[in-house]
Motif scaffolding. Sequence first.
Motif, PDB file in Angstrom:
ATOM      1  N   LEU A   4       1.134  -1.424   0.041  1.00 57.06           N
ATOM      2  CA  LEU A   4       0.156   0.030   0.128  1.00 57.06           C
ATOM      3  C   LEU A   4       0.809   1.293  -0.121  1.00 57.06           C
ATOM      4  O   LEU A   4       0.620   2.271  -0.433  1.00 57.06           O
ATOM      5  CB  LEU A   4      -1.162  -0.051   0.615  1.00 57.06           C
ATOM      6  CG  LEU A   4      -2.036  -1.028   1.388  1.00 57.06           C
ATOM      7  CD1 LEU A   4      -2.413  -1.759   2.519  1.00 57.06           C
ATOM      8  CD2 LEU A   4      -3.291  -0.307   0.244  1.00 57.06           C
ATOM      9  N   ALA A  45      -6.837  -5.588   0.748  1.00 57.25           N
ATOM     10  CA  ALA A  45      -5.808  -5.190   1.342  1.00 57.25           C
ATOM     11  C   ALA A  45      -5.139  -6.034   2.616  1.00 57.25           C
ATOM     12  O   ALA A  45      -5.460  -5.246   4.026  1.00 57.25           O
ATOM     13  CB  ALA A  45      -5.142  -3.801   1.823  1.00 57.25           C
ATOM     14  N   TYR A  99      -9.933  -3.442   3.596  1.00 56.84           N
ATOM     15  CA  TYR A  99      -8.901  -3.697   5.079  1.00 56.84           C
ATOM     16  C   TYR A  99      -9.227  -4.648   6.289  1.00 56.84           C
ATOM     17  O   TYR A  99      -9.945  -3.969   6.760  1.00 56.84           O
ATOM     18  CB  TYR A  99      -8.008  -2.166   4.866  1.00 56.84           C
ATOM     19  CG  TYR A  99      -6.946  -2.277   6.108  1.00 56.84           C
ATOM     20  CD1 TYR A  99      -7.179  -1.653   7.116  1.00 56.84           C
ATOM     21  CD2 TYR A  99      -5.747  -1.984   5.696  1.00 56.84           C
ATOM     22  CE1 TYR A  99      -6.345  -1.412   7.775  1.00 56.84           C
ATOM     23  CE2 TYR A  99      -4.742  -2.502   6.291  1.00 56.84           C
ATOM     24  CZ  TYR A  99      -4.394  -1.261   7.700  1.00 56.84           C
ATOM     25  OH  TYR A  99      -3.675  -1.518   8.072  1.00 56.84           O
ATOM     26  N   LEU A 151     -11.856  -0.013  -1.062  1.00 56.09           N
ATOM     27  CA  LEU A 151     -11.509  -0.810  -0.687  1.00 56.09           C
ATOM     28  C   LEU A 151     -11.383  -1.893   0.738  1.00 56.09           C
ATOM     29  O   LEU A 151     -11.666  -0.773   1.671  1.00 56.09           O
ATOM     30  CB  LEU A 151      -9.071  -0.194  -0.424  1.00 56.09           C
ATOM     31  CG  LEU A 151      -8.206  -0.807  -0.199  1.00 56.09           C
ATOM     32  CD1 LEU A 151      -7.191  -0.074  -0.384  1.00 56.09           C
ATOM     33  CD2 LEU A 151      -8.123  -1.005   1.529  1.00 56.09           C
ATOM     34  N   THR A 179       0.046   2.665   8.005  1.00 57.50           N
ATOM     35  CA  THR A 179      -0.644   1.979   6.685  1.00 57.50           C
ATOM     36  C   THR A 179      -2.363   2.105   6.642  1.00 57.50           C
ATOM     37  O   THR A 179      -2.579   1.859   5.562  1.00 57.50           O
ATOM     38  CB  THR A 179      -0.533   0.410   7.126  1.00 57.50           C
ATOM     39  OG1 THR A 179       0.897   0.068   7.144  1.00 57.50           O
ATOM     40  CG2 THR A 179      -1.137  -0.235   6.161  1.00 57.50           C
ATOM     41  N   THR A 182     -12.453   1.000   4.842  1.00 55.75           N
ATOM     42  CA  THR A 182     -12.371   2.891   3.641  1.00 55.75           C
ATOM     43  C   THR A 182     -13.477   3.390   3.425  1.00 55.75           C
ATOM     44  O   THR A 182     -14.053   3.455   3.776  1.00 55.75           O
ATOM     45  CB  THR A 182     -11.023   2.756   2.726  1.00 55.75           C
ATOM     46  OG1 THR A 182     -11.594   2.657   2.069  1.00 55.75           O
ATOM     47  CG2 THR A 182     -10.310   2.275   2.757  1.00 55.75           C
ATOM     48  N   ALA A 234      -4.003   3.326   2.920  1.00 55.55           N
ATOM     49  CA  ALA A 234      -4.727   2.081   2.590  1.00 55.55           C
ATOM     50  C   ALA A 234      -6.788   3.087   2.391  1.00 55.55           C
ATOM     51  O   ALA A 234      -7.209   3.368   0.820  1.00 55.55           O
ATOM     52  CB  ALA A 234      -5.336   1.102   3.542  1.00 55.55           C
TER      53      ALA A 234
END
Length: 231
Positions: free
Chosen positions: A150, A169, A195, A193, A178, A218, A182
């Motif tokens: 990422l 991710a 995560y 996305l 991180t 996100t 993301a």
Amino acid sequence: MSKTPPSPSLRVTCVQTDAPCAPHDLTALLDDAATRRPADLYLLPELCTVPYLSTAEVLRARAETVDGPTASALCRWTAAHDAVVLAGLVERGEHGLHNSVLVVDAGRVRGLYRKRHLTRYEKGLFLPGTENGLFQIRGHLVGIMVCFDLWFPETGRNLLRRGARLFCAPAAFGGPQTARLAALRALENLTPLAYATGRVQKKPGTWKPPSGAAARSTPLMAASWPRPRNM
């Protein structure tokens, strides 16, 4: 093959968990996730079968092939639930160990992504992958970026140019940086996305995400993901 025909949406549930997880632990987590948040795709963290900060000896002892016990357990689970699971593990490859993600769909391993961008710690333990991870999942192109991947915006751009309409991710520990990256990768590519991260605490007071089955996202990702119409 999946018994479910492609649909215009893909329901995603992310499973936060503390590593390490034996195969029966993973399927128990997935059972709980399927009860609480039924989905088409379940995302497990990076290296969810081992402690992230492991020695080379521990990693070699816990490494698996793509037809090992974790893959076998996930094949049985996905066949029973007609679902897809993305799961991170230590893969024993032909020339060494890889930080890999299995793509298991309705009873079969459909793909394998080997993390390309390794941290300083990981470079002494794993061999990097050579290809970005893009997979057809239930009629949708899904790009996989593992944790430190990422940090490199060109990875998301490449996946988007190749047709990805969802990023997944899995992560082990990247701290709040991180997690923010993301969100940034989702925003700059206008692509949802998902995560999912494990929980590592290096010292008291350091950042750690929650454990248990949860939908983590996100700003552009929801538990039910519709295919964007204007992209």
